[in-house]
Write a protein that holds these residues in place. Structure first.
Motif, PDB file in Angstrom:
ATOM      1  N   TYR B  32       0.847  -1.184   0.000  1.00  0.00           N
ATOM      2  CA  TYR B  32       0.000   0.000   0.000  1.00  0.00           C
ATOM      3  C   TYR B  32       0.885   1.237   0.000  1.00  0.00           C
ATOM      4  CZ  TYR B  32      -4.245  -2.649   0.915  1.00  0.00           C
ATOM      5  OH  TYR B  32      -5.308  -3.487   0.794  1.00  0.00           O
ATOM      6  N   ILE B  33       0.318   2.341  -0.411  1.00  0.00           N
ATOM      7  CA  ILE B  33       1.038   3.612  -0.448  1.00  0.00           C
ATOM      8  C   ILE B  33       0.393   4.543   0.566  1.00  0.00           C
ATOM      9  CG2 ILE B  33       1.669   5.590  -1.870  1.00  0.00           C
ATOM     10  CD1 ILE B  33       1.089   3.530  -4.297  1.00  0.00           C
ATOM     11  N   THR B  34       1.206   5.041   1.466  1.00  0.00           N
ATOM     12  CA  THR B  34       0.686   5.885   2.537  1.00  0.00           C
ATOM     13  C   THR B  34       1.505   7.166   2.613  1.00  0.00           C
ATOM     14  OG1 THR B  34       0.243   3.830   3.758  1.00  0.00           O
ATOM     15  CG2 THR B  34      -0.028   5.903   4.952  1.00  0.00           C
ATOM     16  N   TRP B  35       0.838   8.263   2.832  1.00  0.00           N
ATOM     17  CA  TRP B  35       1.511   9.559   2.968  1.00  0.00           C
ATOM     18  C   TRP B  35       1.321  10.090   4.382  1.00  0.00           C
ATOM     19  CZ3 TRP B  35       4.234  12.549  -0.706  1.00  0.00           C
ATOM     20  CH2 TRP B  35       4.322  11.975  -1.986  1.00  0.00           C
ATOM     21  N   TYR B  36       2.425  10.652   4.896  1.00  0.00           N
ATOM     22  CA  TYR B  36       2.416  11.247   6.217  1.00  0.00           C
ATOM     23  C   TYR B  36       2.934  12.678   6.142  1.00  0.00           C
ATOM     24  CZ  TYR B  36       1.725   6.593   8.175  1.00  0.00           C
ATOM     25  OH  TYR B  36       1.213   5.359   8.491  1.00  0.00           O
ATOM     26  N   GLN B  49      -4.063   7.095   2.412  1.00  0.00           N
ATOM     27  CA  GLN B  49      -3.510   5.811   1.988  1.00  0.00           C
ATOM     28  C   GLN B  49      -4.289   5.276   0.789  1.00  0.00           C
ATOM     29  OE1 GLN B  49      -4.191   1.971   4.253  1.00  0.00           O
ATOM     30  NE2 GLN B  49      -2.008   2.171   4.640  1.00  0.00           N
ATOM     31  N   GLY B  50      -3.572   4.618  -0.108  1.00  0.00           N
ATOM     32  CA  GLY B  50      -4.255   4.049  -1.262  1.00  0.00           C
ATOM     33  C   GLY B  50      -3.537   2.838  -1.817  1.00  0.00           C
ATOM     34  N   TYR B  51      -4.236   2.119  -2.676  1.00  0.00           N
ATOM     35  CA  TYR B  51      -3.638   0.959  -3.341  1.00  0.00           C
ATOM     36  C   TYR B  51      -3.560   1.200  -4.859  1.00  0.00           C
ATOM     37  CZ  TYR B  51      -2.709  -3.805  -4.781  1.00  0.00           C
ATOM     38  OH  TYR B  51      -2.136  -4.934  -5.342  1.00  0.00           O
ATOM     39  N   LYS B  52      -4.639   1.706  -5.425  1.00  0.00           N
ATOM     40  CA  LYS B  52      -4.634   2.028  -6.843  1.00  0.00           C
ATOM     41  C   LYS B  52      -5.670   3.102  -7.131  1.00  0.00           C
ATOM     42  CE  LYS B  52      -7.800  -1.726  -8.029  1.00  0.00           C
ATOM     43  NZ  LYS B  52      -7.991  -2.945  -8.873  1.00  0.00           N
ATOM     44  N   ALA B  60      -6.802  15.713   1.402  1.00  0.00           N
ATOM     45  CA  ALA B  60      -5.922  15.483   0.259  1.00  0.00           C
ATOM     46  C   ALA B  60      -6.520  14.460  -0.690  1.00  0.00           C
ATOM     47  CB  ALA B  60      -4.560  14.991   0.755  1.00  0.00           C
ATOM     48  N   SER B  61      -5.882  14.377  -1.851  1.00  0.00           N
ATOM     49  CA  SER B  61      -6.194  13.317  -2.806  1.00  0.00           C
ATOM     50  C   SER B  61      -4.901  12.583  -3.129  1.00  0.00           C
ATOM     51  CB  SER B  61      -6.798  13.884  -4.093  1.00  0.00           C
ATOM     52  OG  SER B  61      -8.048  14.471  -3.855  1.00  0.00           O
ATOM     53  N   LEU B  62      -5.046  11.331  -3.460  1.00  0.00           N
ATOM     54  CA  LEU B  62      -3.901  10.496  -3.812  1.00  0.00           C
ATOM     55  C   LEU B  62      -4.195   9.858  -5.160  1.00  0.00           C
ATOM     56  CD1 LEU B  62      -1.210   9.144  -3.120  1.00  0.00           C
ATOM     57  CD2 LEU B  62      -2.489   7.430  -1.826  1.00  0.00           C
ATOM     58  N   PHE B  63      -3.314  10.107  -6.110  1.00  0.00           N
ATOM     59  CA  PHE B  63      -3.467   9.569  -7.446  1.00  0.00           C
ATOM     60  C   PHE B  63      -2.413   8.489  -7.670  1.00  0.00           C
ATOM     61  CE2 PHE B  63      -6.499  12.634  -8.920  1.00  0.00           C
ATOM     62  CZ  PHE B  63      -6.246  13.761  -8.161  1.00  0.00           C
ATOM     63  N   ILE B  64      -2.860   7.324  -8.093  1.00  0.00           N
ATOM     64  CA  ILE B  64      -1.947   6.203  -8.329  1.00  0.00           C
ATOM     65  C   ILE B  64      -2.231   5.661  -9.729  1.00  0.00           C
ATOM     66  CG2 ILE B  64      -1.165   3.955  -7.484  1.00  0.00           C
ATOM     67  CD1 ILE B  64      -2.479   4.734  -4.763  1.00  0.00           C
ATOM     68  N   ALA B  66      -1.982   3.141 -13.112  1.00  0.00           N
ATOM     69  CA  ALA B  66      -2.244   1.703 -13.211  1.00  0.00           C
ATOM     70  C   ALA B  66      -1.015   0.854 -12.879  1.00  0.00           C
ATOM     71  CB  ALA B  66      -2.748   1.362 -14.609  1.00  0.00           C
ATOM     72  N   ASP B  67       0.188   1.316 -13.255  1.00  0.00           N
ATOM     73  CA  ASP B  67       1.371   0.499 -12.980  1.00  0.00           C
ATOM     74  C   ASP B  67       1.854   0.634 -11.538  1.00  0.00           C
ATOM     75  OD1 ASP B  67       3.864   2.643 -14.629  1.00  0.00           O
ATOM     76  OD2 ASP B  67       2.602   2.963 -12.887  1.00  0.00           O
ATOM     77  N   ARG B  68       1.300   1.571 -10.798  1.00  0.00           N
ATOM     78  CA  ARG B  68       1.580   1.790  -9.371  1.00  0.00           C
ATOM     79  C   ARG B  68       3.038   2.116  -9.082  1.00  0.00           C
ATOM     80  NH1 ARG B  68      -0.382  -0.712  -4.874  1.00  0.00           N
ATOM     81  NH2 ARG B  68       0.972  -2.529  -5.153  1.00  0.00           N
ATOM     82  N   LYS B  69       3.792   2.506 -10.077  1.00  0.00           N
ATOM     83  CA  LYS B  69       5.200   2.783  -9.829  1.00  0.00           C
ATOM     84  C   LYS B  69       5.447   4.206  -9.356  1.00  0.00           C
ATOM     85  CE  LYS B  69       6.958  -0.837 -12.778  1.00  0.00           C
ATOM     86  NZ  LYS B  69       7.924  -1.249 -13.799  1.00  0.00           N
ATOM     87  N   SER B  70       4.406   4.944  -9.215  1.00  0.00           N
ATOM     88  CA  SER B  70       4.515   6.288  -8.654  1.00  0.00           C
ATOM     89  C   SER B  70       3.181   6.640  -8.017  1.00  0.00           C
ATOM     90  CB  SER B  70       4.866   7.317  -9.738  1.00  0.00           C
ATOM     91  OG  SER B  70       3.792   7.437 -10.652  1.00  0.00           O
ATOM     92  N   SER B  71       3.184   7.691  -7.252  1.00  0.00           N
ATOM     93  CA  SER B  71       1.927   8.190  -6.691  1.00  0.00           C
ATOM     94  C   SER B  71       2.077   9.686  -6.499  1.00  0.00           C
ATOM     95  CB  SER B  71       1.593   7.494  -5.365  1.00  0.00           C
ATOM     96  OG  SER B  71       2.629   7.684  -4.422  1.00  0.00           O
ATOM     97  N   THR B  72       0.960  10.380  -6.508  1.00  0.00           N
ATOM     98  CA  THR B  72       0.990  11.832  -6.360  1.00  0.00           C
ATOM     99  C   THR B  72       0.019  12.251  -5.276  1.00  0.00           C
ATOM    100  OG1 THR B  72       1.572  12.170  -8.683  1.00  0.00           O
ATOM    101  CG2 THR B  72       0.620  14.043  -7.516  1.00  0.00           C
TER     102      THR B  72
END
Lengths: 116, 110
Positions: B32-36, B49-52, B60-64, B66-72
């Motif tokens: 999972y991808i989590t921002w603090y 926090q997000g997965y995809k 906030a918003s979290l953009f991931i 399809a390849d999940r190799k980055s997040s914004t």
């Protein structure tokens, strides 16, 4: 969100004394707690992972006899800095893992240790 | 463990939207991808926090992709109080280690 209480928030001690820092999960049970150390303007460095009822796992370079970690219950973990020296002065932060399924981390407010 | 890469610092102005991107090329299927967010002399605070795809909450918003190799991480209409260090963490739910990257020091100006 879940609450993690860390005490004390600040401690000043003389060189050679030992200092205990407590980390409590107030409204959830934490099977795993993490202890971090942070120097000014730097990122958090993982020191050890603490699992309830078992010995802590220390990161490479962290002296287990210097930084004693006890996780005797599902809501309390303690970090004792033994025979503290000025180079141990730092900001120490604990974290507890909570919840399912994503198991977010929640952090204590940190302890600023100053060794004179 | 997935390694994360973020810009060291960013500057913006009050009222602007700020996007902070984190690269995590070796993210694993279960991660999972989590921002603090961290203020000086405080412990990190969970933001999102997000997965995809996209996740949005009240702050906030979290953009991931399809390849999940980055997040914004997107912070809408920032204020001076958003000045802090932002960390992107990538880990699976029961990981035995949670390693922080360098974080992004965000400075908001009037």
């Amino acid at each position: 969100g879940a609450v993690v209480s860390q005490h004390p928030s600040r401690v000043i001690c003389k060189s050679g004394t030992s200092v205990k820092i407590e980390c409590r999960s107030l409204d959830f049970q934490a099977t795993t707690m993490f202890w971090y150390r942070q120097f000014p303007k730097k990122s958090l460095m993982l020191m050890a992972t603490s699992n309830e009822g078992s010995k802590a796992t220390y990161e490479q370079g962290v002296e287990k006899d210097k930084f004693l970690i006890n996780h005797a219950s599902l809501t309390l973990s303690t970090l004792t800095v033994t025979s503290a020296h000025p180079e141990d002065s730092s900001f120490y932060i604990c974290s507890a893992r909570a919840g399912q399924p994503n198991e977010k981390l929640f952090f204590g407010s940190g302890t600023q240790l100053s060794v004179l | 463990l997935a390694k994360t890469t973020q810009p060291i610092s960013m500057d913006s102005y009050e009222g602007q939207e700020v996007n902070i991107t984190c690269s995590h090329n070796n993210i694993a299927t279960n991660d999972y991808i989590t921002w603090y967010q961290q203020f000086p002399s405080q412990g990190p605070r969970f933001i999102i926090q997000g997965y995809k795809t996209k996740v949005t909450n009240e702050v906030a918003s979290l953009f991931i992709p399809a390849d999940r190799k980055s997040s914004t991480l997107s912070l809408p209409r920032v204020s001076l109080s958003d000045t802090a260090v932002y960390y992107c963490l990538v880990a699976y739910s029961s990981a035995s280690k949670i390693i922080f990257g360098s974080g992004t020091r965000l400075s908001i100006r009037p």
